[in-house]
Scaffold this motif. Structure first.
Motif, mmCIF file in Angstrom:
data_model
loop_
_atom_site.group_PDB
_atom_site.id
_atom_site.type_symbol
_atom_site.label_atom_id
_atom_site.label_comp_id
_atom_site.label_asym_id
_atom_site.label_seq_id
_atom_site.Cartn_x
_atom_site.Cartn_y
_atom_site.Cartn_z
ATOM 1 N N TYR A 24 0.883 -1.173 0.000
ATOM 2 C CA TYR A 24 0.000 0.000 0.000
ATOM 3 C C TYR A 24 0.911 1.209 0.000
ATOM 4 O O TYR A 24 1.771 1.345 0.867
ATOM 5 C CB TYR A 24 -0.902 -0.028 1.234
ATOM 6 N N SER A 25 0.750 2.083 -0.986
ATOM 7 C CA SER A 25 1.707 3.183 -1.126
ATOM 8 C C SER A 25 1.016 4.468 -1.560
ATOM 9 O O SER A 25 -0.150 4.474 -1.956
ATOM 10 C CB SER A 25 2.800 2.812 -2.131
ATOM 11 N N ILE A 26 1.772 5.556 -1.491
ATOM 12 C CA ILE A 26 1.286 6.878 -1.873
ATOM 13 C C ILE A 26 2.260 7.496 -2.869
ATOM 14 O O ILE A 26 3.469 7.307 -2.773
ATOM 15 C CB ILE A 26 1.139 7.790 -0.620
ATOM 16 N N THR A 27 1.712 8.223 -3.852
ATOM 17 C CA THR A 27 2.520 8.943 -4.834
ATOM 18 C C THR A 27 2.009 10.384 -4.893
ATOM 19 O O THR A 27 0.819 10.608 -5.116
ATOM 20 C CB THR A 27 2.420 8.309 -6.231
ATOM 21 N N LYS A 29 -4.641 15.967 -5.872
ATOM 22 C CA LYS A 29 -4.527 15.191 -4.642
ATOM 23 C C LYS A 29 -3.485 14.093 -4.836
ATOM 24 O O LYS A 29 -3.184 13.698 -5.971
ATOM 25 C CB LYS A 29 -5.886 14.575 -4.295
ATOM 26 N N PRO A 30 -2.912 13.554 -3.772
ATOM 27 C CA PRO A 30 -1.976 12.437 -3.919
ATOM 28 C C PRO A 30 -2.700 11.181 -4.393
ATOM 29 O O PRO A 30 -3.912 11.042 -4.241
ATOM 30 C CB PRO A 30 -1.413 12.261 -2.507
ATOM 31 N N ALA A 67 -5.313 8.514 -9.246
ATOM 32 C CA ALA A 67 -4.053 8.468 -10.003
ATOM 33 C C ALA A 67 -3.833 9.786 -10.740
ATOM 34 O O ALA A 67 -4.750 10.319 -11.367
ATOM 35 C CB ALA A 67 -4.084 7.312 -10.990
ATOM 36 N N VAL A 68 -2.628 10.335 -10.643
ATOM 37 C CA VAL A 68 -2.294 11.605 -11.299
ATOM 38 C C VAL A 68 -1.825 11.307 -12.722
ATOM 39 O O VAL A 68 -0.762 10.708 -12.921
ATOM 40 C CB VAL A 68 -1.202 12.361 -10.516
ATOM 41 N N GLU A 69 -2.627 11.716 -13.706
ATOM 42 C CA GLU A 69 -2.292 11.439 -15.101
ATOM 43 C C GLU A 69 -2.653 12.622 -15.980
ATOM 44 O O GLU A 69 -3.514 13.432 -15.650
ATOM 45 C CB GLU A 69 -3.013 10.176 -15.582
ATOM 46 N N LEU A 70 -1.980 12.694 -17.125
ATOM 47 C CA LEU A 70 -2.183 13.772 -18.083
ATOM 48 C C LEU A 70 -3.519 13.602 -18.792
ATOM 49 O O LEU A 70 -3.855 12.518 -19.262
ATOM 50 C CB LEU A 70 -1.047 13.784 -19.105
ATOM 51 N N THR A 71 -4.286 14.689 -18.879
ATOM 52 C CA THR A 71 -5.573 14.656 -19.562
ATOM 53 C C THR A 71 -5.655 15.786 -20.587
ATOM 54 O O THR A 71 -5.002 16.822 -20.447
ATOM 55 C CB THR A 71 -6.746 14.809 -18.575
ATOM 56 N N VAL A 118 -4.391 21.111 -21.795
ATOM 57 C CA VAL A 118 -3.598 19.955 -21.373
ATOM 58 C C VAL A 118 -3.285 20.138 -19.889
ATOM 59 O O VAL A 118 -2.684 21.140 -19.496
ATOM 60 C CB VAL A 118 -2.299 19.850 -22.192
ATOM 61 N N GLN A 119 -3.683 19.182 -19.069
ATOM 62 C CA GLN A 119 -3.559 19.359 -17.626
ATOM 63 C C GLN A 119 -3.477 18.002 -16.927
ATOM 64 O O GLN A 119 -4.058 17.018 -17.386
ATOM 65 C CB GLN A 119 -4.780 20.118 -17.098
ATOM 66 N N PHE A 120 -2.729 17.956 -15.822
ATOM 67 C CA PHE A 120 -2.729 16.757 -14.980
ATOM 68 C C PHE A 120 -3.966 16.795 -14.093
ATOM 69 O O PHE A 120 -4.281 17.829 -13.499
ATOM 70 C CB PHE A 120 -1.471 16.690 -14.122
ATOM 71 N N ASN A 121 -4.665 15.655 -14.013
ATOM 72 C CA ASN A 121 -5.847 15.541 -13.184
ATOM 73 C C ASN A 121 -5.820 14.226 -12.419
ATOM 74 O O ASN A 121 -5.043 13.318 -12.736
ATOM 75 C CB ASN A 121 -7.114 15.611 -14.037
ATOM 76 N N ASN A 122 -6.675 14.146 -11.414
ATOM 77 C CA ASN A 122 -6.821 12.896 -10.653
ATOM 78 C C ASN A 122 -7.847 11.998 -11.334
ATOM 79 O O ASN A 122 -8.990 12.415 -11.543
ATOM 80 C CB ASN A 122 -7.258 13.183 -9.226
#
Length: 291
Positions: free
Chosen positions: A55-58, A85-86, A114-118, A131-135
């Motif tokens: 179990y981990s956090i990024t 958010k993380p 999950a933080v990913e490019l959208t 173009v933005q990183f979103n959860n």
């Protein structure tokens, strides 16, 4: 048997740069355990079975949080997202190793936020996009993996890595499921005393990238190496993505439908020359992979 536990507490106190009356506080804390157990079926022959849980956090990196907008071209803006958010990840799996070489694995992974490019339209059915990183609220995958070494001769070695997965994601109006196949073929040919050629080819049929899907992407890399001075000095010519394949990312939802190319043409194919020297090291440049 190995087990570990980490506790983490993070506090955020935010004030708007332009509206000082707008404030927000956010605290999150949790325990992060990791557990693995290895059972040696036959230690002499190299057979072992491994159970693992994690179990981990990024956390999002700094560049994706900076709330500025940069124009990439007429239709595209790159926008930072300070509200990211993380991401939390849960994974568990079983690994089987035979003869110190043949690998088979089963894995389950679930990610929250999950933080990913959208890629999102500025307005519905608009040509202008942000173009933005979103959860991504939730991604999930069930995966089976295998690694098969192929020692053909003393001078020619190859290996095959394959995985198949059923993946799902949930983001805004998108709720997708897909079957994925990944294949990777590696080979190493020693065609002269100090000459080596390494070739690496991989293929993926479909993969999630934020709110996009990568389809039918393949890449072939090669490296030609020459060793000198009892293999302490190594000169290598490297070629990455020699067929100049560009990543085609497809977006198909209610508000946007288009195909994007990831990376500029000049970034897709790359050639380089590298030199490496090992100072007083006993590490072998070309070690035996399988006894």
């Amino acid at each position: 048997l190995m087990a570990g536990l980490r506790y983490e507490l993070t506090s955020r106190d935010m004030t708007s740069k332009y509206f000082s009356s707008r404030t927000a506080k956010n605290n999150y804390n949790n325990f992060y355990p990791v557990l693995s157990a290895v059972y040696n079926i036959d230690k002499d022959k190299g057979h072992s079975l491994t159970f693992k849980y994690r179990y981990s956090i990024t956390r999002p990196d700094f560049s994706s949080l900076v709330p500025f907008s940069a124009k990439q071209n007429i239709f595209t803006n790159l926008i930072g997202n300070p509200l990211l958010k993380p991401s939390y990840s849960y994974s568990a799996g079983i690994d089987l190793l035979l003869f110190h070489a043949f690998y088979f694995g089963l894995d389950y992974t679930k990610k929250k936020d999950a933080v990913e490019l959208t890629i999102l339209p500025r307005e519905k059915n608009s040509l202008f996009i942000d173009v933005q990183f979103n959860n991504i609220p939730q991604t999930e995958s069930y995966m089976a993996m295998t690694y098969i070494p192929i020692p053909v001769t003393k001078w020619f070695y190859a290996s095959l890595e394959m995985s198949g997965a059923r993946k799902s994601r949930q983001f805004e109006s998108i709720k997708d499921h897909l079957w994925q196949f990944y294949g990777n073929l590696q080979s190493n040919i020693t065609f002269a005393k100090n000459w080596d050629l390494e070739v690496n080819a991989n293929y993926v049929n479909r993969e999630f990238y934020g709110n996009m899907i990568l389809k039918n992407y393949y890449k072939v890399d090669l490296s030609l190496k020459r060793s000198f001075m009892k293999k302490k000095l190594q000169v290598a010519f490297n070629a990455i993505n020699i067929f100049n394949r560009r990543r085609e990312l497809v977006i198909d939802d209610e508000s946007i439908n288009r195909t994007l190319f990831r990376g500029k043409s000049a970034d897709c194919k790359n050639f380089s020359l590298s030199v490496r020297y090992l100072f007083g090291s006993k590490t072998k440049v070309n070690g035996d992979r399988i006894k």
